[in-house]
Design a protein around this motif. Structure first.
Motif, short mmCIF file in Angstrom:
data_model
loop_
_atom_site.label_atom_id
_atom_site.label_comp_id
_atom_site.label_asym_id
_atom_site.label_seq_id
_atom_site.Cartn_x
_atom_site.Cartn_y
_atom_site.Cartn_z
N GLY A 46 -9.52 8.04 -13.92
CA GLY A 46 -10.83 7.40 -13.91
C GLY A 46 -10.75 5.91 -14.25
N ILE A 47 -9.90 5.57 -15.20
CA ILE A 47 -9.74 4.17 -15.58
C ILE A 47 -9.15 3.37 -14.43
CG2 ILE A 47 -8.47 2.61 -17.10
CD1 ILE A 47 -8.82 4.76 -19.31
N VAL A 48 -8.13 3.90 -13.79
CA VAL A 48 -7.51 3.20 -12.66
C VAL A 48 -8.51 3.06 -11.51
CG1 VAL A 48 -5.68 3.34 -10.92
CG2 VAL A 48 -5.18 3.85 -13.30
N TYR A 49 -9.28 4.09 -11.26
CA TYR A 49 -10.29 4.04 -10.20
C TYR A 49 -11.33 2.96 -10.49
CZ TYR A 49 -14.25 5.53 -7.35
OH TYR A 49 -15.29 5.56 -6.48
N LEU A 50 -11.82 2.91 -11.71
CA LEU A 50 -12.82 1.90 -12.08
C LEU A 50 -12.24 0.49 -12.05
CD1 LEU A 50 -14.65 3.71 -15.00
CD2 LEU A 50 -15.56 3.19 -12.73
N MET A 51 -10.95 0.35 -12.30
CA MET A 51 -10.32 -0.95 -12.27
C MET A 51 -10.13 -1.43 -10.83
SD MET A 51 -6.45 -1.91 -13.35
CE MET A 51 -5.86 -1.05 -11.91
N ALA A 52 -9.89 -0.53 -9.89
CA ALA A 52 -9.57 -0.92 -8.51
C ALA A 52 -10.80 -1.31 -7.71
CB ALA A 52 -8.85 0.24 -7.82
N ILE A 53 -11.96 -0.76 -7.99
CA ILE A 53 -13.16 -1.02 -7.20
C ILE A 53 -13.53 -2.50 -7.14
CG2 ILE A 53 -15.64 -0.57 -7.07
CD1 ILE A 53 -13.90 1.71 -6.04
N PRO A 54 -13.56 -3.26 -8.24
CA PRO A 54 -13.90 -4.69 -8.13
C PRO A 54 -12.92 -5.47 -7.25
CG PRO A 54 -14.09 -3.99 -10.40
CD PRO A 54 -13.47 -2.86 -9.65
N ILE B 155 0.83 -1.21 0.00
CA ILE B 155 0.00 0.00 0.00
C ILE B 155 0.86 1.26 0.00
CG2 ILE B 155 -1.53 1.41 1.44
CD1 ILE B 155 -3.01 -1.08 2.16
N PHE B 156 1.87 1.32 0.87
CA PHE B 156 2.64 2.54 1.03
C PHE B 156 3.71 2.72 -0.05
CE2 PHE B 156 1.24 1.97 5.53
CZ PHE B 156 0.42 3.08 5.54
N PHE B 157 4.11 1.66 -0.71
CA PHE B 157 5.14 1.77 -1.73
C PHE B 157 4.62 1.33 -3.09
CE2 PHE B 157 7.41 1.21 2.27
CZ PHE B 157 8.19 2.36 2.26
N SER B 158 3.45 1.81 -3.45
CA SER B 158 2.88 1.45 -4.74
C SER B 158 3.42 2.37 -5.82
CB SER B 158 1.36 1.53 -4.68
OG SER B 158 0.97 2.86 -4.43
N LEU B 159 3.42 1.88 -7.03
CA LEU B 159 3.90 2.66 -8.17
C LEU B 159 2.71 3.30 -8.88
CD1 LEU B 159 6.41 0.07 -9.63
CD2 LEU B 159 6.93 2.07 -8.25
N SER B 160 2.95 4.46 -9.41
CA SER B 160 1.91 5.13 -10.18
C SER B 160 1.79 4.43 -11.53
CB SER B 160 2.29 6.59 -10.38
OG SER B 160 1.34 7.22 -11.18
N SER B 161 0.57 4.11 -11.92
CA SER B 161 0.37 3.40 -13.19
C SER B 161 -0.47 4.26 -14.12
CB SER B 161 -0.30 2.06 -12.95
OG SER B 161 -1.57 2.26 -12.39
N LYS B 162 -0.24 4.09 -15.38
CA LYS B 162 -0.99 4.79 -16.41
C LYS B 162 -1.77 3.74 -17.19
CE LYS B 162 0.99 8.75 -15.62
NZ LYS B 162 0.30 9.85 -15.05
#
Length: 90
Positions: free
Chosen positions: A60-68, A28-35
């Motif tokens: 928005g795409i990353v947010y929608l991908m993380a919710i499930p 969680i604390f050392f996550s990489l930024s993804s595009k």
């Protein structure tokens, strides 16, 4: 003898839980930024000069991908607690 085996098993369980917690906190604390962007969205947004709109679409795409994944994790946690929580009380 049985008490000693129980203690060893209990210590091993605590160690495995602490390793899992450490891995979870580390991820969680050392996550990489993804595009993330599909080819059509990318082509439509590359023509823009500022890039603000493209960044918003990426977020928005990353947010929608993380919710499930979050929902499956929470449901899995509650199923785990329901299944193994009852064994401790018996």
């Amino acid at each position: 003898m049985l008490n000693k085996e129980y203690r060893i098993k209990n210590i091993e369980q605590r160690e495995s839980k602490s390793k899992l917690l450490l891995f979870f906190l580390f991820s969680i604390f050392f996550s990489l930024s993804s595009k993330a962007q599909c080819a059509m969205c990318r082509a439509a947004l590359e023509s823009e000069e500022g890039g603000v709109k493209a960044e918003a679409v990426n977020d928005g795409i990353v947010y929608l991908m993380a919710i499930p994944y979050v929902l499956v994790g929470v449901i899995g946690y509650f199923i785990y607690k329901m299944r193994y929580g009852k064994k401790k009380t018996q």
